[in-house]
Design an enzyme around this catalytic site. Sequence first.
Site: not given
Ligand code: NAD
Length: 258
Positions: A140, A153
């Site tokens: 991130s 985070y």
């Molecule tokens: P999201 O909530 O849409 O998806 C998260 C996924 O992780 C889901 O499939 C959920 O079921 C799974 N998950 C959660 N807890 C879990 C566990 N204990 N075991 C297995 N799976 C688990 O989130 P997202 O926004 O798509 O985020 C995905 C990644 O991208 C994360 O690592 C997040 O930190 C990173 N990220 C997101 C953003 C953003 O703006 N959305 C920005 C930078 C980084």
Amino acid sequence: MTSLNGKTALVTGSTSGIGLGIAQVLAQAGANIVLNGFGDSDAALAAIRATGTEVIHHAADMRNSKEIEAMFAVVHERFGAVDVLVNNAGIQHVSPIETFDAQKWDDIIAINLSSGFHTTRLALPGMRTRNWGRIINIASVHGLVGSAGKSAYVAAKHGLVGLTKVTALETALTAVTCNAICPGFVLTPLVQQQIDDLAARERLSPDDARARLLGEKQPSGRFVTPEELGNLALMLCSPQAAEVRGATWVADGGWTAQ
Ligand code: NAD
């Protein structure tokens, strides 16, 4: 276009959001896909099947190393190998340090950081044997800079960037590479929660809350998309990226350029 025909990609946390978007792009490039994550997996499975590749879902909890080991056993049995590992599973919790829930801290470190260590240690031996592999850690902008209220985070994502560099160094003499992608805001359930909280706290409309969240950090004023991140991951799988090692590739609408 890079072909991943005959290769297998495991994307953690891919039942929704960024993980699903990346899995779809890798599937379109021909990879068999292992989905992981909670919630209803039917829609995600259908989306991958529509590309014509093979797909399975394993619901291993990324907080639990034994479940991660069990998932790898299933994947090795079914596909023989993990060629592309995308460490994407992640959760968020926003609170000042003094009131930060201790269990939430442990969960965030386990899911956003330690699970990447476990999957990497389990995937690397096979990648070394075949002398090809791609490990892509979804960090991130918070792996590079901080934001108030996001202690666990930010600590986990900085840790994941560190793990990326060490993995890249330990594989530098091989055709296995490890890199991190560092997105800014992407409109997924993880960010929608922050928009909803902001709207409730400041009595804003959903549109105003969305604009406020972006306006505070992301100069482009638009969200990065899961598809854009999927294509970045595919680029890191290409032969042209063979010597991209230990990089932290931002896709953040200018957030960290400020
Ligand atoms: P999201 O909530 O849409 O998806 C998260 C996924 O992780 C889901 O499939 C959920 O079921 C799974 N998950 C959660 N807890 C879990 C566990 N204990 N075991 C297995 N799976 C688990 O989130 P997202 O926004 O798509 O985020 C995905 C990644 O991208 C994360 O690592 C997040 O930190 C990173 N990220 C997101 C953003 C953003 O703006 N959305 C920005 C930078 C980084």
